[in-house]
Structure formats: C-alpha cells, structure tokens
Design a protein around this motif. Sequence first.
Motif, PDB file in Angstrom:
ATOM      1  N   VAL A  51       0.836  -1.205   0.000  1.00 50.23           N
ATOM      2  CA  VAL A  51       0.000   0.000   0.000  1.00 50.23           C
ATOM      3  C   VAL A  51       0.866   1.249   0.000  1.00 50.23           C
ATOM      4  O   VAL A  51       0.602   2.221  -0.720  1.00 50.23           O
ATOM      5  CB  VAL A  51      -0.946  -0.001   1.223  1.00 50.23           C
ATOM      6  N   HIS A  52       1.930   1.216   0.800  1.00 46.41           N
ATOM      7  CA  HIS A  52       2.834   2.366   0.856  1.00 46.41           C
ATOM      8  C   HIS A  52       3.496   2.599  -0.499  1.00 46.41           C
ATOM      9  O   HIS A  52       3.603   3.752  -0.957  1.00 46.41           O
ATOM     10  CB  HIS A  52       3.892   2.136   1.932  1.00 46.41           C
ATOM     11  N   ALA A  53       3.936   1.516  -1.125  1.00 43.59           N
ATOM     12  CA  ALA A  53       4.575   1.648  -2.436  1.00 43.59           C
ATOM     13  C   ALA A  53       3.605   2.222  -3.462  1.00 43.59           C
ATOM     14  O   ALA A  53       3.956   3.083  -4.270  1.00 43.59           O
ATOM     15  CB  ALA A  53       5.100   0.291  -2.895  1.00 43.59           C
ATOM     16  N   ALA A  54       2.338   1.742  -3.421  1.00 40.03           N
ATOM     17  CA  ALA A  54       1.329   2.249  -4.353  1.00 40.03           C
ATOM     18  C   ALA A  54       1.053   3.720  -4.095  1.00 40.03           C
ATOM     19  O   ALA A  54       0.897   4.518  -5.031  1.00 40.03           O
ATOM     20  CB  ALA A  54       0.033   1.439  -4.207  1.00 40.03           C
ATOM     21  N   HIS A  55       1.016   4.076  -2.808  1.00 38.18           N
ATOM     22  CA  HIS A  55       0.795   5.477  -2.455  1.00 38.18           C
ATOM     23  C   HIS A  55       1.929   6.363  -2.970  1.00 38.18           C
ATOM     24  O   HIS A  55       1.697   7.466  -3.469  1.00 38.18           O
ATOM     25  CB  HIS A  55       0.660   5.613  -0.938  1.00 38.18           C
ATOM     26  N   GLN A  56       3.155   5.861  -2.843  1.00 39.37           N
ATOM     27  CA  GLN A  56       4.309   6.620  -3.318  1.00 39.37           C
ATOM     28  C   GLN A  56       4.241   6.832  -4.822  1.00 39.37           C
ATOM     29  O   GLN A  56       4.559   7.910  -5.326  1.00 39.37           O
ATOM     30  CB  GLN A  56       5.608   5.890  -2.953  1.00 39.37           C
ATOM     31  N   ARG A  57       3.821   5.770  -5.547  1.00 40.23           N
ATOM     32  CA  ARG A  57       3.698   5.902  -7.005  1.00 40.23           C
ATOM     33  C   ARG A  57       2.630   6.921  -7.367  1.00 40.23           C
ATOM     34  O   ARG A  57       2.817   7.756  -8.260  1.00 40.23           O
ATOM     35  CB  ARG A  57       3.360   4.550  -7.626  1.00 40.23           C
TER      36      ARG A  57
ATOM     37  N   ARG B 238       1.034  12.240  -9.230  1.00 40.88           N
ATOM     38  CA  ARG B 238       0.286  13.470  -8.977  1.00 40.88           C
ATOM     39  C   ARG B 238       1.211  14.682  -8.990  1.00 40.88           C
ATOM     40  O   ARG B 238       0.872  15.736  -9.531  1.00 40.88           O
ATOM     41  CB  ARG B 238      -0.434  13.364  -7.635  1.00 40.88           C
ATOM     42  N   GLN B 239       2.423  14.511  -8.422  1.00 40.77           N
ATOM     43  CA  GLN B 239       3.393  15.603  -8.411  1.00 40.77           C
ATOM     44  C   GLN B 239       3.816  15.972  -9.827  1.00 40.77           C
ATOM     45  O   GLN B 239       3.957  17.154 -10.151  1.00 40.77           O
ATOM     46  CB  GLN B 239       4.617  15.210  -7.591  1.00 40.77           C
ATOM     47  N   GLN B 240       4.003  14.960 -10.687  1.00 39.10           N
ATOM     48  CA  GLN B 240       4.378  15.237 -12.063  1.00 39.10           C
ATOM     49  C   GLN B 240       3.289  16.006 -12.791  1.00 39.10           C
ATOM     50  O   GLN B 240       3.570  16.942 -13.548  1.00 39.10           O
ATOM     51  CB  GLN B 240       4.682  13.926 -12.797  1.00 39.10           C
ATOM     52  N   VAL B 241       2.030  15.594 -12.563  1.00 38.72           N
ATOM     53  CA  VAL B 241       0.908  16.293 -13.188  1.00 38.72           C
ATOM     54  C   VAL B 241       0.846  17.741 -12.707  1.00 38.72           C
ATOM     55  O   VAL B 241       0.648  18.677 -13.500  1.00 38.72           O
ATOM     56  CB  VAL B 241      -0.417  15.568 -12.882  1.00 38.72           C
ATOM     57  N   GLU B 242       1.017  17.941 -11.401  1.00 42.19           N
ATOM     58  CA  GLU B 242       0.968  19.289 -10.840  1.00 42.19           C
ATOM     59  C   GLU B 242       2.102  20.146 -11.379  1.00 42.19           C
ATOM     60  O   GLU B 242       1.904  21.328 -11.696  1.00 42.19           O
ATOM     61  CB  GLU B 242       1.031  19.216  -9.310  1.00 42.19           C
ATOM     62  N   GLU B 243       3.305  19.564 -11.485  1.00 40.29           N
ATOM     63  CA  GLU B 243       4.443  20.322 -12.002  1.00 40.29           C
ATOM     64  C   GLU B 243       4.228  20.703 -13.466  1.00 40.29           C
ATOM     65  O   GLU B 243       4.561  21.812 -13.882  1.00 40.29           O
ATOM     66  CB  GLU B 243       5.728  19.500 -11.850  1.00 40.29           C
ATOM     67  N   THR B 244       3.651  19.780 -14.239  1.00 43.35           N
ATOM     68  CA  THR B 244       3.363  20.082 -15.642  1.00 43.35           C
ATOM     69  C   THR B 244       2.324  21.191 -15.757  1.00 43.35           C
ATOM     70  O   THR B 244       2.458  22.104 -16.586  1.00 43.35           O
ATOM     71  CB  THR B 244       2.849  18.823 -16.364  1.00 43.35           C
TER      72      THR B 244
END
Length: 227
Positions: free
Chosen positions: A59-65, A70-76
Amino acid sequence: MDGSQGGIEEARLEPASVRRFLSDNPQFLTADQGLLAELGLKIAVGNVVDFGPAVMARVHAAHQREASQRQQVEETARANFSAQAQTHGAVIDLLDARNHSDLARRVDELAQQRFGLAAGTIALETDGHPPAGWRKLVEGQVDMILGGPQRLARMGFAPTALGLFGERAEAIKSMAMVRMAIWEPSRQGLLAFGSTDAEGFTEDMGTELVAFLARVVERTAERWPVL
C-alpha cells in the motif's frame, strides 16, 4: 529415493499443489511462527492470517507511485500556466512596439528576459533591405529552413537556421521557428527563438504558444508599411 518418488516431490512444488496443501492443512502455516515471521505475516484475532506488514508495504509503495504521478501532473500544470502567463505578458510587450526596429528589439528582449532563452529574432524574405533589426532572407529560404513549403513551424535543431542568430549562433543548440506572412501581397518571414540547451526545443514539442506569438508579431508589424 527412486525416480517415481522424485517426480512426486517435484509435483508437490507446483503452485497449485502448494495451494491445495495449505488449503487442506491450514495449521501447517498458522502453527509455524518462524515461517510466518519470514513471510512478514502474523495471526490475527479469529485465527486469520494477517498480512499487515506485507500489505502495508505494498500500500505504501502504491501510495508513493500515486504521489509521484500526482506531483508530475501538478508540475506540468504549473509549467504550462507559467508559460501561458509569460506569453500573455509578452503579447503586451509586443503590442507596445513603436516601429519595426522596436518590435525586433522587444522580441529579442522577451526571449531572454521572459523565457530565459539565448535570442529571439524576426527574419524576412526580401530582395532589398529588411526593416532595421530584422534578418534578411532570400526567396525560398523560409521553406528551406522549415523543411518544406507545407511546414508552418519547426522545433529542434536546424543547422540551416543558425544564421538567423548572428554573432550568437555558436551558442544556439535548439530552435523554435514559425512561418509568418506579412503585408499584402504577403511576404514570407520567420519568428525564431534560440536556446543554448539542446533539449530546450525538441521535435515532439507543441508549437501553439510560439505560433500565437508569431501571429501577434505579424499583426503588429503590419501597422507600419515596409519600405
């Protein structure tokens, strides 16, 4: 052990055989605390195997992905918003131009100050002299630089376009160029931006914002007749 017994042992290691064995003999797993610990499992209330540590890790790994995506989308999104805001500001600068020479100067300044590029230039195909501050091109040179008469824009590196940037040509590693048609009868021209970064402009980039600026330069330049 004979061959038949070896075959039986190998068959028992098949996933389906292991599943059937554990289903028929659940105590084999639940009673072996050492094996449970090695697998990252524990017995929960009700004699149910709790996959806590293992599941939480997944679950933690999935959350990190998801967080990374989401961070990439926000940065774009932020980068696109910033580019659009800078483009709108550039339009105001261009519309304030007082003549052809001032327009060329403003294109170069906004390239450097607003977009962090090495240069911005306007070029015109003409038999005579282009407006002050503009680069002169011969007939057909716009097609040659862009790669054909049907191409309206070109992104990336084009050796044939280095001359557009004068003394700064050696520093230019990538370009964004858009075809312009100015006055009536129309004359072929180019709006070009140069970057010192080879990845500053690449062939797969969209041309919408640069093309928009080219249309603004066209309309602004048509305020004054070309001599």
